[in-house]
Design an enzyme around this catalytic site. Structure first.
Site, PDB file in Angstrom:
ATOM      1  N   MET A 110     -39.764  37.450  11.089  1.00 23.74           N
ATOM      2  CA  MET A 110     -38.823  37.335   9.972  1.00 23.74           C
ATOM      3  C   MET A 110     -38.956  35.995   9.256  1.00 23.74           C
ATOM      4  SD  MET A 110     -36.912  40.083   9.648  1.00 23.74           S
ATOM      5  CE  MET A 110     -35.552  39.401   8.696  1.00 23.74           C
ATOM      6  N   GLU A 111     -39.143  34.921  10.025  1.00 19.15           N
ATOM      7  CA  GLU A 111     -39.090  33.578   9.447  1.00 19.15           C
ATOM      8  C   GLU A 111     -40.385  33.134   8.780  1.00 19.15           C
ATOM      9  OE1 GLU A 111     -36.470  31.944   8.977  1.00 19.15           O
ATOM     10  OE2 GLU A 111     -35.049  32.960  10.291  1.00 19.15           O
ATOM     11  N   SER A 112     -41.533  33.585   9.299  1.00 17.20           N
ATOM     12  CA  SER A 112     -42.789  33.080   8.724  1.00 17.20           C
ATOM     13  C   SER A 112     -43.907  34.113   8.742  1.00 17.20           C
ATOM     14  CB  SER A 112     -43.255  31.828   9.477  1.00 17.20           C
ATOM     15  OG  SER A 112     -43.639  32.165  10.808  1.00 17.20           O
TER      16      SER A 112
END
Length: 378
Positions: A106-108
């Site tokens: 999700m973040e990167s």
């Protein structure tokens, strides 16, 4: 004097003033010189900070991309490659490998997109701009402490326009509080060391309340005539109590043994229902968005080979724009259903007010903002 030149002079004065307070907080002149030599005001950061989209995304639109087939397949491949870093963190902290991989995804996008904006420049720009100056100053001071600890170099400290850094996007204050040197090289490197990334993320979750051995939640089916006002994500009961009210899993197996579970209807009465426990609330500590926490849980489920959401999303429903939400809040307040100060954002106070209104006129009290609800209140 050109506008940019005048702004740059004011920015330089702001940096000088901030440097004085940083020095008083224990930041050395050498660190300040390293951080602020060549510092730049970044106009794009202020543009992004001020750009609040008029139209909000529906939860199903968000999940379509967050838990896409492509992201699941890529995640399963990346998790296989990263097992030597992920499994020790999962074992040490009691957080499932799939949850860590889902946050990473999700973040990167599993480390492939960590941002390229210098963190010091971004936070200084936000502090100078002034809309969130106190917050930006505290994060900038934390970033200077990270440089002073020699965890990362100034050039390598890059991230998002809002100051989030590394493969799982820690703010500097969270880095100081939760980052872990898992590979033993003396530095906490959430940019380049996968063991550090995974251990830091797991440590954040555990310190934020993650309960080992418990699921985040599960999709459920509500019985006909169920009081939807109970499914507000806030009212907590043991899973056995929900079972007694007729709540069932999709496959008929027992509900997860959660002592403190809530029901969630992220798309209102016509969409899927979920039972969620303390670990769902812990994911919200990472990013306080129901759609985000649901995406992490469902992506982790998919990475582990679990089933996707089975109930249909109400894709024909049009989401309200921010101006329409503002109108809804104003109309609810005018009818004495207090939704707080109208701000065009759907929060707990607005949902509660919408539920009370729906109940008063005999509508399903799901608190979900639709065009029909807006027209009814108006």
């Amino acid at each position: 004097m050109p506008v940019d030149a005048e702004r740059d002079q004011r920015f330089a004065r702001w940096i000088a003033d901030f440097s004085s307070s940083a020095r008083a907080a224990g930041i050395t002149d050498a660190t300040l010189q390293s951080a602020f030599d060549g510092i730049r005001f970044i106009p794009r950061v202020t543009e992004l900070d001020g750009a609040q989209a008029e139209f909000t995304r529906t939860v199903w639109d968000y999940l379509d991309s967050a838990v896409s087939t492509q992201r699941v397949v890529r995640g399963q491949d990346r998790l296989l490659q990263a097992r030597p870093a992920v499994d020790p963190a999962a074992t040490r902290y009691g957080v499932p490998a799939e949850i860590l991989a889902a946050i990473w995804g999700m973040e990167s996008n599993y480390g492939s997109n960590t941002g390229d904006i210098p963190t010091i420049d971004a936070l200084a720009t936000l502090g100078f701009e002034g809309r969130r100056e106190a917050w930006a100053r505290s994060q900038l001071l934390a970033a200077l402490k990270i440089l002073q600890n020699r965890d990362i170099s100034r050039a390598q400290m890059v991230g998002s326009w809002a100051g989030a850094m590394g493969q799982t996007q820690f703010l500097p204050s969270n880095f100081l509080a939760y980052a872990v040197d898992a590979d033993g090289d003396g530095r906490r490197d959430i940019w380049g060391s996968l063991p550090d990334v995974m251990a830091s993320t797991a440590n954040f979750l555990v310190r934020s309340g993650w309960q080992s051995g418990q699921p985040w939640g599960q999709e459920v089916r509500l019985p006909p005539g169920f009081d939807l006002a109970l499914a507000d994500g806030e009212q907590r009961r043991p899973a056995a109590v929900w079972a007694g009210l007729g709540v069932q899993t999709m496959d008929g197996s027992p509900l997860p043994a959660l002592a403190d579970a809530a029901l969630l209807l992220p798309a209102g009465a016509r969409g899927p229902a979920f039972i969620v426990g303390p670990n769902f609330r812990t994911i919200l500590r990472y990013n306080n968005s129901t759609s985000y926490a649901l995406a992490v849980g469902l992506l982790a489920q998919a990475l582990g080979g679990g089933a996707p959401v089975q109930a249909a999303w109400p894709r024909d429903l049009q989401p309200l724009s921010r101006s329409q939400l503002l109108a809804l809040q104003t109309a609810l307040n005018a009818r004495s259903f207090d939704s707080g100060t109208p701000d065009g954002m759907m929060g707990p106070a607005t949902r509660s007010a919408a539920r009370r209104y729906q109940r008063s006129v005999g509508l399903p009290a799901d608190g979900y903002p639709t065009l029909e609800l807006l027209q009814s209140v108006q």
